[in-house]
Design an enzyme around this catalytic site. Structure first.
Site, short mmCIF file in Angstrom:
data_model
loop_
_atom_site.label_atom_id
_atom_site.label_comp_id
_atom_site.label_asym_id
_atom_site.label_seq_id
_atom_site.Cartn_x
_atom_site.Cartn_y
_atom_site.Cartn_z
N CYS A 1 -4.33 1.31 8.50
CA CYS A 1 -5.27 1.87 7.44
C CYS A 1 -4.98 1.86 5.92
O CYS A 1 -3.37 2.10 6.81
CB CYS A 1 -5.83 3.08 7.32
SG CYS A 1 -7.74 3.47 8.45
N GLU B 1 -10.57 3.88 3.14
CA GLU B 1 -11.37 2.82 4.11
C GLU B 1 -11.92 4.38 5.34
O GLU B 1 -11.22 4.90 5.94
CB GLU B 1 -9.88 2.41 4.79
CG GLU B 1 -9.81 1.60 4.17
CD GLU B 1 -8.32 0.27 3.89
OE1 GLU B 1 -8.32 0.65 5.22
OE2 GLU B 1 -7.96 0.37 3.12
#
Ligand code: SAH
Ligand code: SF4
Length: 366
Positions: A351, A106
Site C-alpha cells: 500500500c 488507498e
C-alpha cells in the site's frame, strides 16, 4: 484587531457511532426510532445523500434539512475516486480515494465470489519509516478521522454491489498508516463498521496490523477488543529488525514480544506475525530458526510476504524456493505459515505505491 468568530467545520455524519447519533437526534427532539432510520440509510443502504429518502418521516426530514449540509453542523460527503485499477486476473481492485483536503489514500478489495476482503488505510502517510514501505517513504501527513476509515468500507461495498457481487467478508487494517498510532479513531471506526444494524462486519473477520506499537497492543488486550492482531516483525534480532523498522528503537523487540505474550495471556487469541521476505537480508534458514525461537510459547501464524519493490529501497523479493525453505524451518519449529500469494498482486503491491506513482506522474507533467 477584532477577532471574527468563524463557524466550525461541519462534522462528517459517518464519524458518529450509532449511540451518539441517537443522542444527538433525541437532544434535538427527534425520536430515537428516526435516528435508527437515519443510521440504516447511512450504513445499511449506503445512502450517498439524504434529501429524497422515502422512508424518512417529517421530523427526520426536517432535522436533515436543518442540520446536514456544507454550512451546517454535520456534513455527508464521501471521498472521490481519483483512480481505480484492477489486476490482470480481475481478483484485486485498488482504489485511490481523494479526501476533502486533497490527500489521497488507498483501499484495496481482493477475492472472489462470497469471500471479499478489503484492505483499509488508517493514516495519510505514516510516521514509522519502515525502509521498504512506500507509505513509510512518504512520511506522516495526518491521521484519518473515523468517517474516512468508514467511507473506505462504503466505497468497497458500493463497488461490489455495482458489480453484482457479494459484499465484504473480511477486513484487514494493512493499508497506508499505522492503525495503533491512530488508536481512538480506528476503534471508533471499527465500532461503526461492526454495528449489526449497519455495515455489520463480524469483529472476528477483522485484523489489525501493527508495526509493534507496544502501548496500543496492551490497550487492545486490556479493552478486550474482539479483533485479530497481526504484528509486523521482519527481523528476529534487535539489530536486524531496527535496520528495517526504525520504530523498533522506540519499542524494542524484547518489549514487543513481552507485549505479545501479555496479549496472548489476556485474550487467548492466536497472533499473526508478518515477515516481508527480502532476498539476502532476512530470508535465510538461520533467520527462520531464530524467528521460531522468538515465537516460542505463543500461538502464532506467520504471514510471509515477498517484498514488493518500491522506489526508495534497493532490495528485491525472495524467490519462491527460498521462501519455501524458510517456511519449512518454521514448520519444524511448530509454526504454521502462509506465503502471501502474488496472484493478482500486480496492482496491489504494497500500500502507498499507487499514491507514490500518481505523485511521480503529476510531478513529471509539471
Ligand atoms: N502499519 C501497519 C499496517 C500497514 S503495512 C504495519 O506495518 O503492520 C501492512 C504490511 O505490509 C506490514 O507487514 C508491512 O511490513 C508490509 N509491507 C509494507 N510495504 C511492503 C512492501 N513493499 N513489500 C512487502 N510488504 C510490505
Ligand atoms: Fe507504516 Fe506499516 Fe509502512 Fe511501516 S510498514 S511505514 S508501519 S505503513
Amino acid at each position: 484587531m477584532m477577532l471574527v468568530p468563524t463557524a466550525a467545520a461541519p462534522r462528517p455524519l459517518p464519524d458518529l457511532p450509532r449511540e451518539e447519533l441517537e443522542r444527538v437526534l433525541v437532544a434535538d427532539g427527534v425520536p430515537a426510532t428516526h435516528a435508527r432510520t437515519l443510521w440504516r440509510a447511512l450504513h445499511h443502504h449506503l445512502a450517498a445523500e439524504l434529501a429524497e429518502r422515502d422512508e424518512f418521516l417529517p421530523p427526520l426530514r426536517r432535522w436533515v434539512a436543518e442540520h446536514v449540509g456544507a454550512d451546517r453542523r454535520f456534513s455527508l460527503e464521501f471521498p472521490a475516486e481519483a483512480d481505480a485499477i484492477a489486476s490482470s486476473d480481475g481478483l484485486t481492485r485498488k482504489f485511490l480515494l481523494r479526501l476533502a483536503d486533497g490527500q489521497t489514500i488507498e483501499t484495496v478489495v481482493m477475492g472472489f465470489k462470497g469471500r471479499h476482503t478489503a484492505c483499509l488505510s488508517t493514516q495519510a502517510g505514516c510516521a514509522m519509516g519502515c525502509v521498504f514501505c512506500a507509505t513509510g517513504q512518504m512520511g506522516f501527513v495526518r491521521h484519518l478521522r473515523p468517517a474516512e476509515i468508514v467511507a473506505q468500507v462504503h466505497h468497497a461495498q458500493r463497488a461490489l454491489r455495482a458489480a453484482g457481487q457479494d459484499g465484504l467478508r473480511n477486513l484487514v487494517l494493512m493499508g497506508m498508516g499505522e492503525p495503533l498510532h491512530n488508536y481512538d479513531h480506528v476503534m471508533t471506526a471499527l465500532d461503526i463498521i461492526t454495528d449489526r444494524s449497519g455495515l455489520n462486519l463480524g469483529p472476528s473477520k477483522i485484523t489489525i496490523s501493527t508495526v509493534g506499537v507496544v502501548p496500543g497492543i496492551l490497550r487492545l488486550a486490556a479493552e478486550q477488543r474482539p479483533y485479530h492482531l497481526a504484528v509486523s516483525l521482519h527481523g528476529a534480532t534487535e539489530e536486524e529488525r531496527s535496520a528495517l523498522v526504525p520504530a523498533s528503537r522506540r519499542w524494542p523487540l524484547a518489549e514487543l514480544m513481552d507485549a505479545c505474550r501479555a496479549y496472548f495471556a489476556q485474550t487467548g487469541r492466536r497472533i499473526f506475525f508478518e515477515w516481508t521476505l527480502i532476498a539476502g537480508q532476512n530470508d535465510s534458514p538461520a533467520q527462520a530458526e531464530r524467528l521460531g525461537k522468538l515465537l516460542h510459547g505463543l500461538a502464532a501464524h506467520v504471514n510471509l510476504i515477498p517484498l514488493n519493490p518500491t522506489g526508495g529501497f534497493a532490495g528485491t523479493a525472495t524467490q519462491t524456493d527460498a521462501a519455501k525453505a524458510f517456511q519449512q524451518v518454521l514448520q519444524q519449529a511448530g509454526f504454521p505459515s502462509t506465503i502471501r500469494q502474488r496472484r493478482g498482486m500486480d496492482v496491489a503491491g504494497g500500500c502507498g505505491q499507487l499514491r507514490a506513482e500518481k505523485a511521480r506522474e503529476s510531478a513529471a507533467r509539471k
